[in-house]
Design an enzyme around this catalytic site. Structure first.
Site, short mmCIF file in Angstrom:
data_model
loop_
_atom_site.label_atom_id
_atom_site.label_comp_id
_atom_site.label_asym_id
_atom_site.label_seq_id
_atom_site.Cartn_x
_atom_site.Cartn_y
_atom_site.Cartn_z
CE LYS A 248 -3.23 2.95 0.57
NZ LYS A 248 -4.29 3.22 -0.38
CB CYS B 45 -3.77 8.88 0.14
SG CYS B 45 -5.44 8.69 0.77
#
Ligand code: SAJ
Length: 433
Positions: free
Chosen positions: A214, A268
C-alpha cells in the site's frame, strides 16, 4: 460459511473509506454496524444520509439504511468480522501515528469471540497488523491468537483500501485486493470475506508485505508527480509549455509522465510516503526528496501568483478551486487551499474564491477579507484568474470568456489561453498582449 444474511460486520470509522465500505457490504445483505466517535456522523447515517460527497453514495446509504442492513452507533457490538478503517495521521517529524488503530483494536478486543475475523484497512506502517495481534493477545488471554501452535480462535489480516475519491463505489468492487494474513490461514479467512463483494482478483500474502504494498503504491505516484512538478519548474525557466512537452514525450511508447499541478494534496499521497521514510531514513532519499519537491511546488505557485498579482495593482483576483483535486469536496492537505489562503492573507479583499464544492470558506480564510463567489461573478469581476483545481466546471469556460484575463493556470486546463511564460529565474509570468 455464514450466509450473507446472517453475517454480522462491524466497520470502525465512517469516513471516506469506512462509510462506502460499510454500505457496499450492507448491500450484500449482511447486517452492518458502522462505528464512529462523532455522534453527528452516527445520526446522519442513521437518518439515511451521508456526511461526505461521493458519487452515488447517498442513494446507496439511504437504501441500505431503509432496508435495515446498515445502522451506526458510537459503541461497538459483537460481530463476525471487524473492519478497521480509522485515520493514521502523521505526527511529529513526519512519524506515523497509529493511535486510532490501536484504540479501535482495543474496542474490538472487548467483544472479540472465537471464530471472528479482524481486518485492518487503514494505511499503516509496516508491522502495525502485528501490533494489533500483540494487543489482542494481551487483552484477550482467554482466546488463542493467530500463530498459536495449537490453532487460533480468531483471524487477523491487513487489506489496504485502494479506491480513488470520486470512483469509490466502483473501485471498491472492481479493484484487485491484496490480503495479508498474520498467518496464511488468516489470509484465507479474510479472502472469504472480500470475495462476498469484490469482483477484482483477491491476492493473498503476509500482513507485512500487504502493508508495504500500500505504501509503495502511493509513494510511486508521489515520486512520479514530483517528476512532473520538477519538469514544470524547468519548463518555466526555459520558457517552454510543460503540458505540451509532456504530451509530446508521452507519445514515446515507454514514457508516461503524470501532470504537474500546484502540489500534491489529499490524505494519502501527501502523507503515506513519509511512512516509508520513517521506517528507513537511510535508504529513502528519493522518496523524501519527491515529497519535498511536491511541497515546494506549492510555495513556487504562491510566489508566481503573487508576482502576477503585484504586476496588476487594484485588479480583483479569482482563485479557482480549493479542493485537493478535481470534482470532489475534500479539502484535506489541499495545495489549492494553501495557495488561495496565502494570497488572501497577502492581498485581502482583492481575492475572490470560486469553489463549487464549498458552501462557505474554510477557517483558513478567517479574517482575511477574501470571500466566496460563483464562477459567473468571477468572470464578470476579476481580471486575474489563478486556476488551482481542474474541476469540470472550470474546464468548460470557453476562450471567449477568458481571452482578456491574466491567467495563471497551474493545472493546464486552458491550453488555448493566450499567455506565455518568461524565462526569468523568478518564474514570474509575463503575459502576451
Ligand atoms: N496529482 C497531480 N498530478 C497527477 C495526479 C495527481 O498533481 O498527475 C495530485 C492531485 O491533484 C492531488 C494529489 O495528486 O492533489 C493526489 O491525487 P490522486 O488522484 O493521485 O490520489 P488520491 O489521493 O485521490 O488517491 C490515491 C490513490 N493512489 C494511487 O493512485 C496510487 C488511490 O488509489 C488510493 O486508494 C488513495 O490514494 C488512498 O486512499 O491511499
Amino acid at each position: 460459511m455464514i450466509s450473507d444474511v446472517e453475517l454480522k460486520v462491524v466497520v470502525l470509522g465512517l469516513g471516506y473509506i469506512g462509510l462506502p465500505t460499510a454500505a457496499v457490504i450492507a448491500r450484500t445483505g449482511a447486517q452492518v454496524l458502522g462505528i464512529d466517535v462523532h455522534q453527528s456522523v452516527v445520526d446522519t447515517v442513521n437518518s439515511g444520509k451521508v456526511h461526505i460527497e461521493e458519487v452515488d453514495l447517498d442513494g446507496l446509504v439511504s437504501g441500505v439504511v431503509a432496508r435495515g442492513n446498515l445502522r451506526a452507533a458510537t459503541l461497538i457490538e459483537p460481530a463476525d468480522v471487524f473492519v478497521i478503517a480509522v485515520p493514521t495521521p502523521l505526527g511529529e517529524n513526519h512519524e506515523p501515528n497509529i493511535g486510532y488503530v490501536l484504540k479501535a483494536a482495543t474496542n474490538v478486543a472487548a467483544v472479540l469471540k472465537a471464530g471472528d475475523t479482524v481486518i485492518l484497512e487503514s494505511t499503516s506502517p509496516v508491522g502495525t497488523t502485528e501490533q494489533v495481534r500483540d494487543l489482542l493477545t494481551r487483552l484477550r488471554p482467554d482466546l488463542k491468537a493467530p500463530g498459536n501452535t495449537d490453532g487460533a480462535d480468531y483471524a487477523i489480516a491487513y487489506c489496504p483500501e485502494r479506491v480513488l475519491p470520486g470512483r469509490i463505489l466502483v473501485e471498491l468492487i472492481d479493484n484487485d485486493r491484496v490480503i495479508g494474513g498474520i498467518t496464511p490461514r488468516c489470509a484465507r479467512k479474510a479472502l472469504g470475506f472480500y470475495r462476498r463483494f469484490v469482483r477484482g482478483a483477491c491476492v493473498t500474502t503476509t500482513a507485512r508485505a500487504a502493508e508495504m504494498t500500500k505504501l509503495t503504491e502511493n509513494a510511486f505516484r508521489d515520486v512520479n508527480i514530483a517528476f512532473a512538478n520538477e519538469l514544470s519548474l524547468i519548463a518555466d525557466t526555459m520558457g517552454v509549455d510543460v503540458w505540451e512537452v509532456i504530451r509530446l514525450a508521452n507519445r514515446h511508447p515507454r514514457v508516461n509522465i503524470l501532470q504537474p499541478g500546484p502540489g500534491v494534496g489529499g490524505h494519502c499521497i501527501a502523507v503515506d510516503p513519509w511512512f516509508l521514510v520513517a521506517a528507513d531514513r537511510a535508504n529513502t532519499p528519493l522518496i523524501r526528496t519527491a515529497r519535498e519537491v511536491n511541497d515546494r511546488k506549492t510555495d513556487h505557485v504562491i510566489a508566481q501568483a503573487a508576482a502576477l498579482i503585484e504586476s496588476m495593482p487594484g485588479a480583483s483576483i479569482a482563485c479557482l478551486g480549493l479542493a485537493f483535486k478535481a470534482n470532489i469536496d475534500d479539502f484535506r492537505e489541499s495545495p489549492a487551499l494553501k495557495v488561495a489562503a496565502a494570497l488572501a492573507e497577502r492581498f485581502g479583499s482583492r481575492v475572490k474564491i470560486v469553489e463549487p464544492y464549498a458552501v462557505m470558506l474554510p477557517a483558513e480564510f478567517d479574517g482575511a477579507g477574501a470571500h466566496l463567489i460563483d464562477l459567473d461573478s468571477a468572470i464578470e469581476s476579476c481580471s486575474v484568474m489563478v486556476v488551482l483545481v481542474d474541476h469540470d466546471l472550470f474546464r468548460s469556460v470557453p476562450l471567449e470568456e477568458r481571452s482578456r484575463k491574466h491567467v495563471l493556470d497551474t493545472r493546464g486546463i486552458w491550453p488555448d489561453q493566450p499567455q506565455r511564460r518568461s524565462p526569468d529565474a523568478a518564474g514570474a509570468l509575463r503575459l502576451a498582449s
